[in-house]
Write a protein that holds these residues in place. Structure first.
Motif, PDB file in Angstrom:
ATOM      1  N   ASP A 164       0.794  -1.221   0.000  1.00  0.00           N
ATOM      2  CA  ASP A 164       0.000   0.000   0.000  1.00  0.00           C
ATOM      3  C   ASP A 164       0.832   1.280   0.000  1.00  0.00           C
ATOM      4  O   ASP A 164       0.316   2.333  -0.338  1.00  0.00           O
ATOM      5  CB  ASP A 164      -0.933   0.013   1.229  1.00  0.00           C
ATOM      6  CG  ASP A 164      -1.892  -1.162   1.238  1.00  0.00           C
ATOM      7  OD1 ASP A 164      -2.137  -1.683   2.320  1.00  0.00           O
ATOM      8  OD2 ASP A 164      -2.356  -1.538   0.158  1.00  0.00           O
ATOM      9  N   GLU A 165       2.103   1.205   0.353  1.00  0.00           N
ATOM     10  CA  GLU A 165       2.801   2.443   0.675  1.00  0.00           C
ATOM     11  C   GLU A 165       4.124   2.648  -0.047  1.00  0.00           C
ATOM     12  O   GLU A 165       4.777   3.665   0.174  1.00  0.00           O
ATOM     13  CB  GLU A 165       3.063   2.493   2.196  1.00  0.00           C
ATOM     14  CG  GLU A 165       1.791   2.443   3.038  1.00  0.00           C
ATOM     15  CD  GLU A 165       2.103   2.451   4.525  1.00  0.00           C
ATOM     16  OE1 GLU A 165       3.288   2.451   4.882  1.00  0.00           O
ATOM     17  OE2 GLU A 165       1.162   2.464   5.311  1.00  0.00           O
ATOM     18  N   THR A 166       4.578   1.723  -0.861  1.00  0.00           N
ATOM     19  CA  THR A 166       5.937   1.836  -1.381  1.00  0.00           C
ATOM     20  C   THR A 166       6.012   1.653  -2.896  1.00  0.00           C
ATOM     21  O   THR A 166       5.251   0.895  -3.487  1.00  0.00           O
ATOM     22  CB  THR A 166       6.862   0.785  -0.732  1.00  0.00           C
ATOM     23  OG1 THR A 166       6.339  -0.524  -1.005  1.00  0.00           O
ATOM     24  CG2 THR A 166       6.957   0.984   0.759  1.00  0.00           C
ATOM     25  N   VAL A 167       6.974   2.365  -3.494  1.00  0.00           N
ATOM     26  CA  VAL A 167       7.345   2.121  -4.890  1.00  0.00           C
ATOM     27  C   VAL A 167       8.026   0.751  -4.942  1.00  0.00           C
ATOM     28  O   VAL A 167       8.838   0.434  -4.074  1.00  0.00           O
ATOM     29  CB  VAL A 167       8.306   3.214  -5.399  1.00  0.00           C
ATOM     30  CG1 VAL A 167       8.807   2.893  -6.804  1.00  0.00           C
ATOM     31  CG2 VAL A 167       7.635   4.580  -5.357  1.00  0.00           C
ATOM     32  N   LYS A 168       7.702  -0.044  -5.951  1.00  0.00           N
ATOM     33  CA  LYS A 168       8.245  -1.397  -6.029  1.00  0.00           C
ATOM     34  C   LYS A 168       9.412  -1.459  -7.017  1.00  0.00           C
ATOM     35  O   LYS A 168       9.320  -0.981  -8.140  1.00  0.00           O
ATOM     36  CB  LYS A 168       7.162  -2.386  -6.463  1.00  0.00           C
ATOM     37  CG  LYS A 168       5.933  -2.394  -5.556  1.00  0.00           C
ATOM     38  CD  LYS A 168       6.300  -2.800  -4.141  1.00  0.00           C
ATOM     39  CE  LYS A 168       5.088  -2.855  -3.229  1.00  0.00           C
ATOM     40  NZ  LYS A 168       4.488  -1.555  -2.974  1.00  0.00           N
ATOM     41  N   LEU A 169      10.514  -2.069  -6.579  1.00  0.00           N
ATOM     42  CA  LEU A 169      11.643  -2.363  -7.455  1.00  0.00           C
ATOM     43  C   LEU A 169      11.742  -3.878  -7.587  1.00  0.00           C
ATOM     44  O   LEU A 169      11.837  -4.583  -6.571  1.00  0.00           O
ATOM     45  CB  LEU A 169      12.953  -1.818  -6.885  1.00  0.00           C
ATOM     46  CG  LEU A 169      13.110  -0.298  -6.855  1.00  0.00           C
ATOM     47  CD1 LEU A 169      12.605   0.276  -5.550  1.00  0.00           C
ATOM     48  CD2 LEU A 169      14.566   0.086  -7.077  1.00  0.00           C
ATOM     49  N   LEU A 170      11.710  -4.372  -8.810  1.00  0.00           N
ATOM     50  CA  LEU A 170      11.756  -5.814  -9.002  1.00  0.00           C
ATOM     51  C   LEU A 170      12.214  -6.159 -10.411  1.00  0.00           C
ATOM     52  O   LEU A 170      12.207  -5.314 -11.309  1.00  0.00           O
ATOM     53  CB  LEU A 170      10.406  -6.466  -8.710  1.00  0.00           C
ATOM     54  CG  LEU A 170       9.154  -6.114  -9.513  1.00  0.00           C
ATOM     55  CD1 LEU A 170       8.050  -7.121  -9.204  1.00  0.00           C
ATOM     56  CD2 LEU A 170       8.623  -4.726  -9.200  1.00  0.00           C
ATOM     57  N   THR A 171      12.641  -7.402 -10.584  1.00  0.00           N
ATOM     58  CA  THR A 171      13.038  -7.845 -11.909  1.00  0.00           C
ATOM     59  C   THR A 171      11.799  -8.116 -12.752  1.00  0.00           C
ATOM     60  O   THR A 171      10.697  -8.304 -12.233  1.00  0.00           O
ATOM     61  CB  THR A 171      13.882  -9.133 -11.842  1.00  0.00           C
ATOM     62  OG1 THR A 171      13.090 -10.177 -11.255  1.00  0.00           O
ATOM     63  CG2 THR A 171      15.151  -8.927 -11.054  1.00  0.00           C
ATOM     64  N   ILE A 172      12.009  -8.146 -14.060  1.00  0.00           N
ATOM     65  CA  ILE A 172      10.898  -8.457 -14.970  1.00  0.00           C
ATOM     66  C   ILE A 172      10.298  -9.807 -14.618  1.00  0.00           C
ATOM     67  O   ILE A 172       9.072  -9.975 -14.615  1.00  0.00           O
ATOM     68  CB  ILE A 172      11.401  -8.429 -16.427  1.00  0.00           C
ATOM     69  CG1 ILE A 172      11.738  -6.994 -16.847  1.00  0.00           C
ATOM     70  CG2 ILE A 172      10.356  -9.025 -17.370  1.00  0.00           C
ATOM     71  CD1 ILE A 172      12.410  -6.893 -18.200  1.00  0.00           C
ATOM     72  N   HIS A 173      11.146 -10.769 -14.313  1.00  0.00           N
ATOM     73  CA  HIS A 173      10.645 -12.107 -13.976  1.00  0.00           C
ATOM     74  C   HIS A 173       9.687 -12.063 -12.796  1.00  0.00           C
ATOM     75  O   HIS A 173       8.627 -12.696 -12.815  1.00  0.00           O
ATOM     76  CB  HIS A 173      11.819 -13.033 -13.669  1.00  0.00           C
ATOM     77  CG  HIS A 173      11.410 -14.368 -13.151  1.00  0.00           C
ATOM     78  ND1 HIS A 173      10.773 -15.304 -13.937  1.00  0.00           N
ATOM     79  CD2 HIS A 173      11.520 -14.916 -11.923  1.00  0.00           C
ATOM     80  CE1 HIS A 173      10.521 -16.380 -13.208  1.00  0.00           C
ATOM     81  NE2 HIS A 173      10.958 -16.172 -11.987  1.00  0.00           N
TER      82      HIS A 173
END
Length: 549
Positions: free
Chosen positions: A465-474
């Motif tokens: 609910d509260e954060t920008v998400k950083l993640l791989t495409i997978h």
């Protein structure tokens, strides 16, 4: 019960023509390919509703759904319950391949002999231990061995189910497909394989090439395609369509689905990753403050090595107090039911009133499969325990939350007992696996606390609910966001086989609903670069230079 010809989609939802045909099909297996955002999960939920409410799946027959990821399996089960109601949804079994294989092993373990023999209390872990433990990679082969050794086992499965759903089928491995074929080939079971050949990004894990063609031939399955993308705006759809022309020309979307100027696509080039980070962090700050975009509706995607590609950006986000989370560290653990149980419990124990967490906690402790009397008894017992713990852990002479939370988890697990925890997931029948999940969760909480000495902030960082998400495409597969930033559209990032990288790139850009930003940088410096890291970068001409009107 209603007649099949009178059935309409649950909740009066509108399905596109081919989705409606798939949902109402009674006599043939189907090979259904669909693009991102086309509503594959909803179609399967509606098909379950059709089969159960019309009696096409006659009582006491059941529906079996097999997915490749735990969160996909649980999401489908929840969607079916929402569409069908609790009573009918009891006849819908949703498992991952590993969980379904383990059920077969648990039920027919005595058929394993010799070196593969297992004791009744065997566990599942990271390695094979004779009679005592098997590893996860052995689950499907062991189940396959059991079914091959006994026609009675196969017949019992065929007598249980009328229909089988295979979700994200493009990721099916050779061994998994063999299990499906051994169980259901040349039977009366109707199968529907659903997936997106353009999203096949599990090739490194053994996903089969041409799986839909093979399935269609083996099971005489009729091919169908769901073309419409309900997620992305027209400009984004047109970009996706250009990539589809290279991936699968037969799946190009019709022009009438692409009309309009809504949506935004930007291509940004930078001299170095520091400039890139400063520009993007300012942009994200503007989105949040001026456009009122929720941080959780913003994603930063990278092909691989997110801790290296996004290190400058994470530093810039932190400097501007923009909440973010490296999803790579916790996405797997956050899908574990026992982790959700513990997090929501601690939020309720140490924080102010939290109806959302309390509701989730109660739902986990009293699944819809149990009867009402049992449910009331479980919740009454837990409420009493919770009050006692609240008084204990918030007492003035007790340690502060940042120190006492481990004691609180220990008390919770002791109160619930192993049988309750195992009921959360079939995989928890492996005690070693359950312990490993709990230990990994504790480590992640500790890692958060080392950066932010506030337990509630650390616990809330598990939420979406509260954060920008950083993640791989997978890791982004199956997710969607208002705005997506795809970092590093460079040859040094997408260096694998072109077809596989093109599939990955397609998955990344198709996560965006409203806005997509593609970036490249001429230089990416690291203090401690990993092996094969290249500081100087070059544009990936195909991926970066896709343009649409």
């Amino acid at each position: 019960m209603i007649k099949p010809e009178l059935w309409i989609p649950s909740n009066n939802l509108t399905l596109e023509p081919n989705a409606l045909i798939a949902a109402k099909e009674q006599h043939h297996s189907l090979a259904l390919t669909a693009g991102p955002g086309a509503g594959k999960t909803e179609m399967l939920a509606q098909k379950a509703d059709f089969l159960l409410r019309t009696g096409v799946c006659p009582y006491p027959k059941r529906i079996l759904a097999i997915s490749f990821k735990k969160d996909a399996s649980s999401n489908l089960k929840e969607r079916v319950q929402l569409r069908c109601g609790s009573n009918l949804a009891r006849r819908f079994d949703s498992f991952t391949f590993h969980a379904f294989a383990k059920r077969i092993i648990d039920k027919y373990r005595v058929l394993l002999t010799g070196l593969d023999k297992l004791e009744p209390n065997y566990s599942v872990g990271t390695q094979r231990i004779h009679k005592k433990q098997i590893d996860f990679d052995s689950l499907v082969p062991f189940a396959l061995q059991i079914i091959n050794s006994s026609s009675i086992v196969r017949e019992s499965i065929l007598q249980t189910y009328s229909d089988v759903f295979l979700d994200e089928f493009q990721d099916c491995t050779d061994t998994q497909y063999e299990l499906i074929k051994v169980m259901f080939y040349d039977s009366n079971i109707k199968l529907i394989a659903v997936g997106d050949t353009k999203q096949k990004i599990m090739g490194w894990a053994g996903a089969l090439d041409g799986i839909f063609l093979r399935f269609s031939a083996d099971f005489n399955a009729q091919p169908l395609n769901m073309y419409r993308n309900f997620r992305s705006k027209p400009k984004l759809l047109r970009l996706q369509n250009e990539i589809i022309r290279n991936l699968d020309p037969n799946s190009v979307m019709a022009e009438d689905l692409l009309v309009g100027n809504q949506g935004s696509i930007l291509h940004e080039s930078f001299n170095n990753s520091s400039d890139e980070a400063e520009y993007l962090s300012n942009l994200i700050q503007t989105w949040i403050i001026e456009e009122h975009i929720l941080p959780s509706d913003i994603a930063i995607l990278v092909s691989k090595q997110i801790e290296h590609y996004a290190c400058d950006l994470m530093t810039a986000l932190k400097a501007k107090d923009i909440p973010f989370r490296n999803e790579q560290n916790i996405q797997d653990i956050s899908t574990e039911p026992v982790a959700s149980l513990i997090i929501d419990y601690l939020l309720c124990l140490y924080g102010p009133r939290n109806p959302k967490a309390w509701t989730k906690l109660n739902n986990l402790l009293s699944p819809f499969e149990i009867n009402e009397q049992t449910r009331i008894s479980i919740l009454r017992n837990f409420n009493q325990f919770f009050k006692e713990q609240k008084n204990k852990f918030l007492a003035t002479d007790y340690e502060p939350p940042i120190k006492s939370w481990i004691d609180a988890i220990r008390a919770l697990l002791k109160h619930l007992g192993l049988s309750t925890l195992v009921a959360l997931s079939p995989e928890y029948e492996s005690k070693s696996y359950l312990i490993d999940v709990i230990q990994r969760l504790k480590k992640i909480i500790n890692d958060f606390l080392s950066q932010e000495a506030d337990l509630l902030k650390a616990l809330n960082s598990f939420g979406h609910d509260e954060t920008v998400k950083l993640l791989t495409i997978h890791k982004s597969k199956g997710l969607e966001f208002h705005s997506v930033i795809l970092l590093g559209i460079e040859n040094e990032t997408f260096w694998g086989k072109l077809e596989e990288e093109r599939c990955a790139f397609f998955v990344g850009i198709s996560r965006a609903k409203e806005r997509l930003i593609l970036t490249e940088s001429a230089e990416r410096r690291l203090d401690s670069p990993p092996y094969r890291w290249k500081t100087s970068r070059s544009t990936h001409d195909e991926f970066f230079n896709y343009r649409v009107g």
